[in-house]
Design a protein around this motif. Structure first.
Motif, PDB file in Angstrom:
ATOM      1  N   VAL A  25       5.097  -2.036  -2.234  1.00  0.00           N
ATOM      2  CA  VAL A  25       6.118  -1.700  -2.351  1.00  0.00           C
ATOM      3  C   VAL A  25       6.644  -1.606  -3.953  1.00  0.00           C
ATOM      4  O   VAL A  25       6.443  -2.747  -4.430  1.00  0.00           O
ATOM      5  N   ARG A  26       7.121  -0.647  -4.354  1.00  0.00           N
ATOM      6  CA  ARG A  26       7.769  -0.517  -5.677  1.00  0.00           C
ATOM      7  C   ARG A  26       9.112  -1.163  -5.593  1.00  0.00           C
ATOM      8  O   ARG A  26      10.005  -0.717  -4.889  1.00  0.00           O
ATOM      9  N   SER A  27       9.538  -1.895  -6.674  1.00  0.00           N
ATOM     10  CA  SER A  27      10.804  -2.624  -6.711  1.00  0.00           C
ATOM     11  C   SER A  27      11.043  -2.799  -8.010  1.00  0.00           C
ATOM     12  O   SER A  27      10.184  -3.893  -8.700  1.00  0.00           O
ATOM     13  N   ASN A  28      12.219  -2.636  -8.751  1.00  0.00           N
ATOM     14  CA  ASN A  28      12.841  -3.015 -10.168  1.00  0.00           C
ATOM     15  C   ASN A  28      11.494  -3.257 -11.203  1.00  0.00           C
ATOM     16  O   ASN A  28      11.235  -4.214 -11.858  1.00  0.00           O
ATOM     17  N   GLY A  29      10.768  -2.108 -11.334  1.00  0.00           N
ATOM     18  CA  GLY A  29       9.643  -1.963 -12.237  1.00  0.00           C
ATOM     19  C   GLY A  29       8.460  -2.900 -11.936  1.00  0.00           C
ATOM     20  O   GLY A  29       7.470  -2.914 -13.008  1.00  0.00           O
ATOM     21  N   PHE A  30       8.493  -3.209 -10.592  1.00  0.00           N
ATOM     22  CA  PHE A  30       7.197  -3.852 -10.239  1.00  0.00           C
ATOM     23  C   PHE A  30       6.487  -3.092  -9.095  1.00  0.00           C
ATOM     24  O   PHE A  30       7.179  -2.505  -8.192  1.00  0.00           O
ATOM     25  N   LEU A  31       5.087  -3.675  -8.847  1.00  0.00           N
ATOM     26  CA  LEU A  31       4.428  -3.054  -7.649  1.00  0.00           C
ATOM     27  C   LEU A  31       4.101  -4.414  -6.850  1.00  0.00           C
ATOM     28  O   LEU A  31       3.242  -5.147  -7.443  1.00  0.00           O
ATOM     29  N   PHE A  32       4.531  -4.486  -5.581  1.00  0.00           N
ATOM     30  CA  PHE A  32       3.985  -5.763  -4.867  1.00  0.00           C
ATOM     31  C   PHE A  32       3.032  -5.330  -3.918  1.00  0.00           C
ATOM     32  O   PHE A  32       3.280  -4.560  -2.967  1.00  0.00           O
ATOM     33  N   VAL A  33       1.832  -5.692  -4.083  1.00  0.00           N
ATOM     34  CA  VAL A  33       0.797  -5.220  -3.189  1.00  0.00           C
ATOM     35  C   VAL A  33       0.466  -6.263  -2.235  1.00  0.00           C
ATOM     36  O   VAL A  33       0.255  -7.462  -2.398  1.00  0.00           O
ATOM     37  N   SER A  34       0.195  -5.731  -0.635  1.00  0.00           N
ATOM     38  CA  SER A  34      -0.142  -6.683   0.134  1.00  0.00           C
ATOM     39  C   SER A  34      -1.386  -7.241   0.022  1.00  0.00           C
ATOM     40  O   SER A  34      -2.192  -6.646  -0.528  1.00  0.00           O
ATOM     41  N   GLY A  35      -1.766  -8.245   0.841  1.00  0.00           N
ATOM     42  CA  GLY A  35      -3.150  -8.890   0.776  1.00  0.00           C
ATOM     43  C   GLY A  35      -4.133  -7.744   1.168  1.00  0.00           C
ATOM     44  O   GLY A  35      -4.227  -7.068   2.087  1.00  0.00           O
ATOM     45  N   GLN A  36      -5.125  -7.561   0.101  1.00  0.00           N
ATOM     46  CA  GLN A  36      -6.135  -6.753   0.702  1.00  0.00           C
ATOM     47  C   GLN A  36      -7.464  -7.460   1.096  1.00  0.00           C
ATOM     48  O   GLN A  36      -7.729  -8.409   0.424  1.00  0.00           O
ATOM     49  N   VAL A  37      -8.019  -6.855   2.013  1.00  0.00           N
ATOM     50  CA  VAL A  37      -9.471  -7.746   2.638  1.00  0.00           C
ATOM     51  C   VAL A  37     -10.390  -6.620   2.321  1.00  0.00           C
ATOM     52  O   VAL A  37     -10.245  -5.662   2.151  1.00  0.00           O
ATOM     53  N   GLY A  38     -11.855  -7.215   2.618  1.00  0.00           N
ATOM     54  CA  GLY A  38     -12.817  -6.269   2.509  1.00  0.00           C
ATOM     55  C   GLY A  38     -13.136  -5.717   3.932  1.00  0.00           C
ATOM     56  O   GLY A  38     -14.209  -5.939   4.574  1.00  0.00           O
ATOM     57  N   SER A  39     -12.063  -4.597   4.360  1.00  0.00           N
ATOM     58  CA  SER A  39     -12.330  -4.140   5.520  1.00  0.00           C
ATOM     59  C   SER A  39     -13.036  -2.714   5.240  1.00  0.00           C
ATOM     60  O   SER A  39     -12.681  -1.952   4.253  1.00  0.00           O
ATOM     61  N   ARG A  40     -13.644  -2.404   6.388  1.00  0.00           N
ATOM     62  CA  ARG A  40     -14.106  -0.870   6.213  1.00  0.00           C
ATOM     63  C   ARG A  40     -12.944   0.057   6.698  1.00  0.00           C
ATOM     64  O   ARG A  40     -11.832  -0.494   7.084  1.00  0.00           O
ATOM     65  N   GLU A  41     -13.379   1.325   6.675  1.00  0.00           N
ATOM     66  CA  GLU A  41     -12.345   2.354   6.812  1.00  0.00           C
ATOM     67  C   GLU A  41     -11.665   2.075   8.578  1.00  0.00           C
ATOM     68  O   GLU A  41     -10.549   2.195   8.545  1.00  0.00           O
ATOM     69  N   ASP A  42     -12.603   1.489   9.338  1.00  0.00           N
ATOM     70  CA  ASP A  42     -11.702   1.166  10.455  1.00  0.00           C
ATOM     71  C   ASP A  42     -11.013  -0.172  10.560  1.00  0.00           C
ATOM     72  O   ASP A  42     -10.447  -0.599  11.702  1.00  0.00           O
ATOM     73  N   GLY A  43     -11.032  -0.963   9.596  1.00  0.00           N
ATOM     74  CA  GLY A  43     -10.406  -2.027   9.601  1.00  0.00           C
ATOM     75  C   GLY A  43     -11.323  -3.288  10.027  1.00  0.00           C
ATOM     76  O   GLY A  43     -10.873  -4.477   9.681  1.00  0.00           O
TER      77      GLY A  43
END
Length: 132
Positions: A25-43
């Motif tokens: 989510v973009r907010s006030n000049g920053f990008l807050f990125v949710s946790g990213q894991v080592g998931s394949r295309e199917d999750g």
């Protein structure tokens, strides 16, 4: 309520919608990125730890790129590691492939007991590039 300015990487929107969260989510000049894991295309998780870490960074970089950012724009990092006493060194062998050059962002590492089948998760806050 304001509408959230959500960023989706190409090709993974259905995965985020199925799990009911936004990748960033973009907010006030920053990008807050949710946790990213080592998931394949199917999750599903990558089986091998180093591959899982590389895939998590690849997924993270796709989210950053969708917002016209790169890891160079990252100012804050939080990583979650299942059983860090045995996995930290292996993970940190991979991190320099993606971390870039000094000065580095700040980081908080948190040991956890469960990550939905994953061993590593990374979430970041990035400063959005200035627009003309």
């Amino acid at each position: 309520m304001n509408t959230r300015d959500v960023v989706f990487p190409k090709g993974r929107q259905a995965l985020y919608e199925r799990n009911r969260y936004s990748p960033a989510v973009r907010s006030n000049g920053f990008l807050f990125v949710s946790g990213q894991v080592g998931s394949r295309e199917d999750g599903s998780p990558e089986a091998e730890l180093k591959t899982q870490v590389r895939t998590a960074f690849t997924n993270l970089n796709a989210v950053l790129a969708a917002a016209d950012c790169s890891f160079d724009d990252v100012v804050d990092v939080t990583v979650f590691i299942v059983d860090p006493a045995t996995k930290f060194e292996t993970i940190w062998e991979v991190v320099p492939e993606f971390w870039g050059q000094a000065p580095f962002p700040n980081i908080t590492c948190v040991g956890v007991t469960w990550l939905y089948g994953f061993d590593f998760e990374i979430k970041v806050i990035a400063k959005l590039p200035q627009t003309a």
